[in-house]
Design a protein around this motif. Sequence first.
Motif, PDB file in Angstrom:
ATOM      1  N   GLY A  26       9.515 -13.246 -13.893  1.00 48.80           N
ATOM      2  CA  GLY A  26       8.999 -14.313 -14.417  1.00 48.80           C
ATOM      3  C   GLY A  26       7.436 -14.186 -14.231  1.00 48.80           C
ATOM      4  O   GLY A  26       6.467 -14.937 -14.845  1.00 48.80           O
ATOM      5  N   TYR A  27       7.048 -12.878 -13.835  1.00 45.98           N
ATOM      6  CA  TYR A  27       5.680 -12.398 -13.928  1.00 45.98           C
ATOM      7  C   TYR A  27       5.267 -11.208 -14.722  1.00 45.98           C
ATOM      8  O   TYR A  27       6.159 -10.529 -15.029  1.00 45.98           O
ATOM      9  N   LEU A  63       1.823 -15.532 -14.278  1.00 51.73           N
ATOM     10  CA  LEU A  63       3.186 -16.059 -14.693  1.00 51.73           C
ATOM     11  C   LEU A  63       3.140 -16.188 -16.144  1.00 51.73           C
ATOM     12  O   LEU A  63       2.442 -16.453 -17.158  1.00 51.73           O
ATOM     13  N   LEU A  65       5.621 -17.943 -19.171  1.00 51.00           N
ATOM     14  CA  LEU A  65       6.533 -18.779 -19.819  1.00 51.00           C
ATOM     15  C   LEU A  65       6.591 -18.770 -21.500  1.00 51.00           C
ATOM     16  O   LEU A  65       5.571 -18.408 -22.084  1.00 51.00           O
ATOM     17  N   GLY A  79      -1.315 -17.124 -12.074  1.00 50.46           N
ATOM     18  CA  GLY A  79       0.067 -16.484 -11.374  1.00 50.46           C
ATOM     19  C   GLY A  79       0.008 -16.206  -9.928  1.00 50.46           C
ATOM     20  O   GLY A  79      -1.031 -16.565  -9.163  1.00 50.46           O
ATOM     21  N   LYS A 100       9.339 -21.480  -9.617  1.00 48.97           N
ATOM     22  CA  LYS A 100       9.489 -21.156 -11.032  1.00 48.97           C
ATOM     23  C   LYS A 100      10.635 -22.060 -11.857  1.00 48.97           C
ATOM     24  O   LYS A 100      11.442 -21.551 -12.750  1.00 48.97           O
ATOM     25  N   GLN A 101      10.762 -23.213 -11.263  1.00 51.22           N
ATOM     26  CA  GLN A 101      11.973 -24.245 -11.793  1.00 51.22           C
ATOM     27  C   GLN A 101      11.009 -25.260 -12.509  1.00 51.22           C
ATOM     28  O   GLN A 101      10.155 -25.876 -11.738  1.00 51.22           O
ATOM     29  N   LYS A 152      -2.064 -24.002 -17.646  1.00 51.39           N
ATOM     30  CA  LYS A 152      -1.676 -25.033 -16.625  1.00 51.39           C
ATOM     31  C   LYS A 152      -2.855 -26.115 -16.634  1.00 51.39           C
ATOM     32  O   LYS A 152      -4.062 -25.908 -16.489  1.00 51.39           O
ATOM     33  N   TYR A 167       2.257 -27.487 -18.042  1.00 45.95           N
ATOM     34  CA  TYR A 167       2.108 -26.233 -18.658  1.00 45.95           C
ATOM     35  C   TYR A 167       2.288 -26.322 -20.103  1.00 45.95           C
ATOM     36  O   TYR A 167       3.279 -26.798 -20.802  1.00 45.95           O
TER      37      TYR A 167
END
Length: 237
Positions: A26-27, A63, A65, A79, A100-101, A152, A167
């Motif tokens: 996720g990074y 991070l 997304l 991040g 990261k949920q 963010k 986000y």
Amino acid sequence: EDLPKEADVMAAAETFIQQYKISKEGYGTPRVVEPWRIAYEAASATDRMSFYIPEQIQIVYPLMLENKEVYDESGNVYGLSIVVDARTMRVASAYELMSKQFERSEYKGEADSSRVLKIAENGGFRNYNYPEQQVGGKIELKLGTPTVQMVKIYYSSDNYKTSNDLYMPALIFPITNWKENNYWRQSVIVPLVKSILDSDNQQPQPIPLPMPVDLPVSNVQGSSATEPAVMPEGTTR
């Protein structure tokens, strides 16, 4: 010149991550973040001799997304941050390590391009100006072609009793002449969620002014500056 090489700093961060079994899922690709260099490069040779150079170096694993890097409201990459001590080459701290949920929600996008441009021209989302603090006049910053990124956003819907990190997609306009003007940021952002722009009156809470006291403590009957206050004789609570 005495600072360690970027590759060595990255290696120290990777060793720390492996030692503590921190997942990099996720990074994105990590990068060294050194905002102090902006002022250093703009300083004269004489000023550089007395310039304070931090002894810790920050590495950010951005991070990701929706296959996009996440930025904060100042336009900086956001991040997992790992700080390496330049002398010992050991990790001094790590933060923004999250589960990261996330919860997904529907929203209406902002379709008024003139509104978006006006916000950008005013310095971006939540750009607060303090005219009484302006020194040396004004400078003109030029904006380049924006890109759509994830940002963010800090948000509170109940007068700061609780808050959330949202986000969302946003336009990031690069400031093309920030270096020449020694400006502290390199871009401005405009979120593309209409409800967020409509509620952009969430300015910081005003700092309460101290209220004057009718009488100084030393003038209260039965007390002085060095003695505890006592109730006057014949007084009941």
